[in-house]
Scaffold this motif. Structure first.
Motif, PDB file in Angstrom:
ATOM      1  N   HIS A 193       0.855  -1.189   0.000  1.00  0.00           N
ATOM      2  CA  HIS A 193       0.000   0.000   0.000  1.00  0.00           C
ATOM      3  C   HIS A 193       0.887   1.233   0.000  1.00  0.00           C
ATOM      4  N   SER A 194       0.511   2.207  -0.781  1.00  0.00           N
ATOM      5  CA  SER A 194       1.186   3.501  -0.754  1.00  0.00           C
ATOM      6  C   SER A 194       0.155   4.551  -1.121  1.00  0.00           C
ATOM      7  N   SER A 195      -0.158   5.392  -0.174  1.00  0.00           N
ATOM      8  CA  SER A 195      -1.216   6.349  -0.387  1.00  0.00           C
ATOM      9  C   SER A 195      -0.715   7.662  -0.962  1.00  0.00           C
ATOM     10  N   TYR A 196       0.302   8.203  -0.372  1.00  0.00           N
ATOM     11  CA  TYR A 196       0.707   9.551  -0.731  1.00  0.00           C
ATOM     12  C   TYR A 196       2.217   9.689  -0.842  1.00  0.00           C
ATOM     13  N   SER A 197       2.857   8.693  -1.419  1.00  0.00           N
ATOM     14  CA  SER A 197       4.308   8.795  -1.539  1.00  0.00           C
ATOM     15  C   SER A 197       4.836   8.435  -2.916  1.00  0.00           C
ATOM     16  N   LEU A 198       4.061   7.745  -3.724  1.00  0.00           N
ATOM     17  CA  LEU A 198       4.576   7.321  -5.022  1.00  0.00           C
ATOM     18  C   LEU A 198       4.849   8.479  -5.965  1.00  0.00           C
ATOM     19  N   HIS A 199       4.268   9.630  -5.718  1.00  0.00           N
ATOM     20  CA  HIS A 199       4.533  10.757  -6.597  1.00  0.00           C
ATOM     21  C   HIS A 199       5.987  11.226  -6.490  1.00  0.00           C
ATOM     22  N   TRP A 200       6.717  10.724  -5.488  1.00  0.00           N
ATOM     23  CA  TRP A 200       8.133  11.069  -5.374  1.00  0.00           C
ATOM     24  C   TRP A 200       9.007  10.245  -6.315  1.00  0.00           C
TER      25      TRP A 200
END
Length: 162
Positions: free
Chosen positions: A151-158
């Protein structure tokens, strides 16, 4: 300067902490709940009975959102067990990942309360194992074939590349 060394949240639980200023991230977690629940249900029903479910949360952060995601996943697994007539939920091993600068101490201090909340909701807690994994997901964090769900909610945009 390397990105993984300069990016971090404000730790602790004070007014300027990430834990107190992450409502947008919470909203995204809640908006995607139905998708996450469907995927974890399918996963659970395709595993061997009694198999430990291993889940990683990349960019877990610290504060209430960390436990919001985990509790949703545990609740879904618990409901699947009940609907399948199973008396007991499987063991669940959760790997909380974030950069080394993350406030893991706040997370670990919150675990006893989180376990107690699970027990109050009759979702166990005794078969839940939580591990902190400090490091960047730009590098390999886990051995092959150890995770069932990431799960990755708010970090893959990095990520700068796949």
């Amino acid at each position: 300067m390397e990105v993984t060394k300069v990016l971090h949240m404000n730790g602790g639980i004070g007014n300027s902490s990430y834990a107190k200023n992450s409502l947008l991230q919470q909203k995204v977690i809640l908006m995607t709940k139905s998708i996450t629940n469907k995927v974890i249900s399918t996963l659970y029903n395709n595993l061997s009975q009694g198999e430990t479910i291993r889940i990683a949360d990349l960019g877990c952060s610290s504060g209430p959102n960390t436990f919001l995601t985990i509790s949703q996943l545990i609740q879904t697994i618990h409901e699947e067990c009940k609907s399948n007539g199973q008396q007991q939920s499987p063991e669940i091993h959760v790997f909380l990942n974030d950069l080394p600068s993350n406030d893991f101490n706040t997370i670990f201090r919150s675990l006893p309360t989180f376990y107690e909340d699970l027990r109050k909701q009759n979702m166990g807690g005794d078969g839940l194992f939580v591990t902190g994994v400090a490091g960047s997901f730009y590098t390999r964090l886990f051995p092959s074939k150890t995770l069932h769900f990431v799960h990755s909610s708010y970090s893959l945009h990095w990520l700068s590349q796949v």
